[in-house]
Design a protein around this motif. Structure first.
Motif, mmCIF file in Angstrom:
data_model
loop_
_atom_site.group_PDB
_atom_site.id
_atom_site.type_symbol
_atom_site.label_atom_id
_atom_site.label_comp_id
_atom_site.label_asym_id
_atom_site.label_seq_id
_atom_site.Cartn_x
_atom_site.Cartn_y
_atom_site.Cartn_z
ATOM 1 N N ALA A 167 0.827 -1.206 0.000
ATOM 2 C CA ALA A 167 0.000 0.000 0.000
ATOM 3 C C ALA A 167 0.864 1.260 0.000
ATOM 4 C CB ALA A 167 -0.928 -0.002 1.216
ATOM 5 N N ILE A 168 1.983 1.223 0.727
ATOM 6 C CA ILE A 168 2.888 2.376 0.776
ATOM 7 C C ILE A 168 3.546 2.603 -0.580
ATOM 8 C CG2 ILE A 168 5.042 3.222 1.784
ATOM 9 C CD1 ILE A 168 4.138 1.657 4.368
ATOM 10 N N MET A 169 3.882 1.527 -1.270
ATOM 11 C CA MET A 169 4.581 1.642 -2.544
ATOM 12 C C MET A 169 3.633 1.940 -3.711
ATOM 13 S SD MET A 169 7.745 1.432 -2.044
ATOM 14 C CE MET A 169 8.787 1.082 -0.612
ATOM 15 N N ASN A 170 2.441 1.343 -3.686
ATOM 16 C CA ASN A 170 1.563 1.411 -4.861
ATOM 17 C C ASN A 170 0.132 1.808 -4.544
ATOM 18 O OD1 ASN A 170 3.608 0.395 -6.761
ATOM 19 N ND2 ASN A 170 3.386 -1.540 -5.651
ATOM 20 N N ARG A 190 -9.910 22.089 32.187
ATOM 21 C CA ARG A 190 -10.567 22.511 30.941
ATOM 22 C C ARG A 190 -9.835 21.858 29.769
ATOM 23 N NH1 ARG A 190 -10.210 26.599 26.969
ATOM 24 N NH2 ARG A 190 -12.233 27.545 26.369
ATOM 25 N N LEU A 191 -10.560 21.066 29.011
ATOM 26 C CA LEU A 191 -9.988 20.357 27.868
ATOM 27 C C LEU A 191 -10.655 20.887 26.601
ATOM 28 C CD1 LEU A 191 -10.115 16.776 29.401
ATOM 29 C CD2 LEU A 191 -8.130 18.302 29.314
ATOM 30 N N HIS A 192 -9.882 21.594 25.797
ATOM 31 C CA HIS A 192 -10.387 22.174 24.557
ATOM 32 C C HIS A 192 -9.900 21.299 23.405
ATOM 33 C CE1 HIS A 192 -10.659 25.935 21.735
ATOM 34 N NE2 HIS A 192 -11.564 25.002 21.448
ATOM 35 N N ILE A 193 -10.834 20.665 22.721
ATOM 36 C CA ILE A 193 -10.497 19.693 21.678
ATOM 37 C C ILE A 193 -11.073 20.188 20.360
ATOM 38 C CG2 ILE A 193 -10.616 17.269 20.990
ATOM 39 C CD1 ILE A 193 -11.279 16.630 23.953
ATOM 40 N N LYS A 194 -10.233 20.274 19.335
ATOM 41 C CA LYS A 194 -10.716 20.760 18.039
ATOM 42 C C LYS A 194 -10.015 20.026 16.898
ATOM 43 C CE LYS A 194 -7.646 24.808 18.363
ATOM 44 N NZ LYS A 194 -7.591 26.282 18.353
ATOM 45 N N ILE A 195 -10.730 19.906 15.799
ATOM 46 C CA ILE A 195 -10.257 19.164 14.641
ATOM 47 C C ILE A 195 -9.255 19.987 13.832
ATOM 48 C CG2 ILE A 195 -12.012 19.934 12.997
ATOM 49 C CD1 ILE A 195 -11.074 16.254 13.436
ATOM 50 N N ILE A 196 -8.302 19.314 13.194
ATOM 51 C CA ILE A 196 -7.423 19.914 12.188
ATOM 52 C C ILE A 196 -7.727 19.192 10.874
ATOM 53 C CG2 ILE A 196 -5.060 20.471 11.515
ATOM 54 C CD1 ILE A 196 -4.222 19.974 14.406
ATOM 55 N N PRO A 197 -8.523 19.789 10.008
ATOM 56 C CA PRO A 197 -8.911 19.077 8.780
ATOM 57 C C PRO A 197 -7.713 18.837 7.868
ATOM 58 C CG PRO A 197 -10.359 20.970 9.209
ATOM 59 C CD PRO A 197 -9.178 21.105 10.119
ATOM 60 N N HIS A 198 -7.654 17.640 7.281
ATOM 61 C CA HIS A 198 -6.659 17.277 6.272
ATOM 62 C C HIS A 198 -5.244 17.671 6.712
ATOM 63 C CE1 HIS A 198 -9.898 17.099 2.843
ATOM 64 N NE2 HIS A 198 -10.185 16.347 3.895
ATOM 65 N N ALA A 199 -4.865 17.202 7.882
ATOM 66 C CA ALA A 199 -3.588 17.589 8.480
ATOM 67 C C ALA A 199 -2.392 16.914 7.803
ATOM 68 C CB ALA A 199 -3.598 17.246 9.968
ATOM 69 N N PHE A 200 -2.600 15.717 7.256
ATOM 70 C CA PHE A 200 -1.503 15.014 6.577
ATOM 71 C C PHE A 200 -2.094 14.031 5.573
ATOM 72 C CE2 PHE A 200 -2.524 12.716 10.461
ATOM 73 C CZ PHE A 200 -2.620 11.402 10.059
ATOM 74 N N ASN A 201 -1.233 13.534 4.686
ATOM 75 C CA ASN A 201 -1.647 12.548 3.692
ATOM 76 C C ASN A 201 -1.158 11.171 4.116
ATOM 77 O OD1 ASN A 201 -3.028 14.219 1.850
ATOM 78 N ND2 ASN A 201 -1.090 14.913 0.965
ATOM 79 N N LEU A 202 -2.065 10.197 4.097
ATOM 80 C CA LEU A 202 -1.800 8.843 4.572
ATOM 81 C C LEU A 202 -1.856 7.866 3.405
ATOM 82 C CD1 LEU A 202 -1.543 6.889 7.071
ATOM 83 C CD2 LEU A 202 -4.053 6.769 7.044
ATOM 84 N N TRP A 203 -0.835 7.003 3.317
ATOM 85 C CA TRP A 203 -0.849 5.948 2.306
ATOM 86 C C TRP A 203 -1.844 4.859 2.711
ATOM 87 C CZ3 TRP A 203 0.892 6.532 -2.368
ATOM 88 C CH2 TRP A 203 1.983 7.365 -2.636
ATOM 89 N N VAL A 204 -2.804 4.590 1.843
ATOM 90 C CA VAL A 204 -3.787 3.530 2.067
ATOM 91 C C VAL A 204 -3.838 2.661 0.819
ATOM 92 C CG1 VAL A 204 -5.139 4.967 3.651
ATOM 93 C CG2 VAL A 204 -5.721 4.929 1.202
ATOM 94 N N PRO A 205 -4.407 1.463 0.913
ATOM 95 C CA PRO A 205 -4.481 0.603 -0.269
ATOM 96 C C PRO A 205 -5.279 1.246 -1.407
ATOM 97 C CG PRO A 205 -4.929 -0.661 1.707
ATOM 98 C CD PRO A 205 -4.926 0.785 2.120
ATOM 99 N N ALA A 206 -4.840 0.974 -2.632
ATOM 100 C CA ALA A 206 -5.631 1.389 -3.789
ATOM 101 C C ALA A 206 -7.001 0.729 -3.710
ATOM 102 C CB ALA A 206 -4.924 0.996 -5.081
ATOM 103 N N LYS A 207 -8.002 1.371 -4.246
ATOM 104 C CA LYS A 207 -9.378 0.909 -4.073
ATOM 105 C C LYS A 207 -9.611 -0.480 -4.628
ATOM 106 C CE LYS A 207 -11.488 5.477 -3.744
ATOM 107 N NZ LYS A 207 -12.460 6.436 -4.285
ATOM 108 N N ASP A 208 -8.832 -0.898 -5.621
ATOM 109 C CA ASP A 208 -9.061 -2.204 -6.222
ATOM 110 C C ASP A 208 -8.190 -3.291 -5.618
ATOM 111 O OD1 ASP A 208 -6.696 -1.240 -7.174
ATOM 112 O OD2 ASP A 208 -7.037 -1.773 -9.271
ATOM 113 N N GLU A 209 -7.440 -2.959 -4.534
ATOM 114 C CA GLU A 209 -6.603 -3.970 -3.887
ATOM 115 C C GLU A 209 -7.435 -4.801 -2.917
ATOM 116 O OE1 GLU A 209 -3.368 -1.966 -2.038
ATOM 117 O OE2 GLU A 209 -2.249 -1.685 -3.888
ATOM 118 N N ALA A 210 -7.154 -6.063 -2.855
ATOM 119 C CA ALA A 210 -7.820 -6.958 -1.902
ATOM 120 C C ALA A 210 -6.787 -7.864 -1.285
ATOM 121 C CB ALA A 210 -8.905 -7.780 -2.611
ATOM 122 N N TYR A 211 -6.920 -8.103 0.039
ATOM 123 C CA TYR A 211 -5.940 -8.936 0.749
ATOM 124 C C TYR A 211 -6.674 -10.053 1.473
ATOM 125 C CZ TYR A 211 -2.879 -4.998 -0.147
ATOM 126 O OH TYR A 211 -2.164 -4.001 -0.748
#
Length: 307
Positions: A114-117, A286-307
């Motif tokens: 997934a990391i490579m392709n 006091r705990l202030h929690i907030k989202i950071i949208p699209h903070a980084f890009n993550l390598w995930v399997p291509a949609k047509d990959e199956a394991y």
């Protein structure tokens, strides 16, 4: 012209229960076969994101691959936020929450594929009083479990389950005041989970609607109830809660509140314990929690990959 990849592998040698014998040799062989420049960095005690980030910049890395559990992924992700450096995960920890949520295979060779392709997926993160998180934070009983688990010499699901049972019998509800969307309400709760990924780890899904890139946090508040009802209420949450409900309609009517928001403030007068991505963290009133949208890009399997 495509920029040649330069990969830093960040390995935690003590994460999880699985042996890492042969992991470095596998990474080395793969990079040699593909002609990729690489560097291996081992996690050490008290390592910070800034320390790791300096090594990434010195090496001119295009990718950072976290080889460990959720704590290793947390540190790696915090080092690449808004840096242009992509994140890969080879999950060899105990819970592996981010990998499971992102459908990253747990077998190292398949994760490497997934990391490579694979493809890059924009991924949210969040802050808790400016402390970084990218999977799940919690305050109350689940944080007490995380603290005991971190102190244990044994890892794995059995140890986590044992600590959960111990805290179940020991715990009492905490007092909280919640601020969300300009409104406030009080609750006595066993714990509050704030989820970006959809699970505790080990395939235990606490927030079935959670997405890694929807710009929202999923909030689960397990309110005060007779303790004998708690396992049943949690099982119903884990198995059947597949519809988003208006949180205002739930208050006073449901034992477990579940809603989504981009930001929440939790007032914590009793200093209930806190965890961030499974690691104990310093709590506060006091705990202030907030989202950071699209903070980084993550390598995930291509949609047509199956394991």
């Amino acid at each position: 012209m495509k920029t040649p990849r330069r990969i830093v592998f960040f390995i935690n040698p003590i994460s999880g229960t699985r042996t890492k014998d042969g992991l470095e040799e596998f990474l080395t062989r793969t990079c040699h076969e593909k002609g990729i420049e690489y560097m291996i960095v081992y996690s050490v005690r008290n390592m910070t994101a800034d320390m790791l980030q300096m090594q990434l910049y010195d090496f001119k890395a295009t990718d950072l691959v976290a080889c460990g559990g959720d704590g290793t992924v947390n540190l790696a992700a915090s080092a690449v936020v808004n840096s242009g450096i992509n994140l890969g995960v080879i999950a060899v920890g105990s819970g592996n929450g981010l990998a499971r949520t992102a459908s990253i295979p747990l077998k190292p060779s398949h994760a490497m594929e997934a990391i490579m392709n694979g493809r890059l997926q924009p991924t949210d993160s969040f802050t808790v009083n400016e402390n970084f998180g990218c999977m799940l934070s919690g305050v109350g009983m689940d944080a007490a479990v995380a603290e005991r688990f971190a102190q244990s010499h044994q890892r794995g699901l059995f140890t986590y389950t044992t600590q959960t049972l111990i805290q179940y019998f020991k715990s009492n509800p905490y007092q909280f005041e919640i601020e969300i969307e300009g409104l406030r309400f009080f609750t006595d709760a066993f714990f509050i989970s704030v989820a970006n990924s959809n699970q505790f780890g080990n395939n235990v899904t606490i927030a079935p609607l959670a997405s890694l890139n929807d710009g929202l946090l999923d909030i689960i508040i397990v309110q005060k109830m007779p303790k004998m009802m708690l396992p049943y209420a949690l099982m119903r949450q884990l198995r059947n809660n597949s519809k988003k409900k208006k949180w205002m309609e739930q208050i006073g009517k449901r034992t477990i509140l579940y809603f989504q928001t981009s930001e929440i403030i939790i007032h914590n007068p009793k200093h209930a314990p806190l965890h961030i991505d499974g690691d104990p963290a310093s709590t506060d009133e006091r705990l202030h929690i907030k989202i950071i949208p699209h903070a980084f890009n993550l390598w995930v399997p291509a949609k047509d990959e199956a394991y």
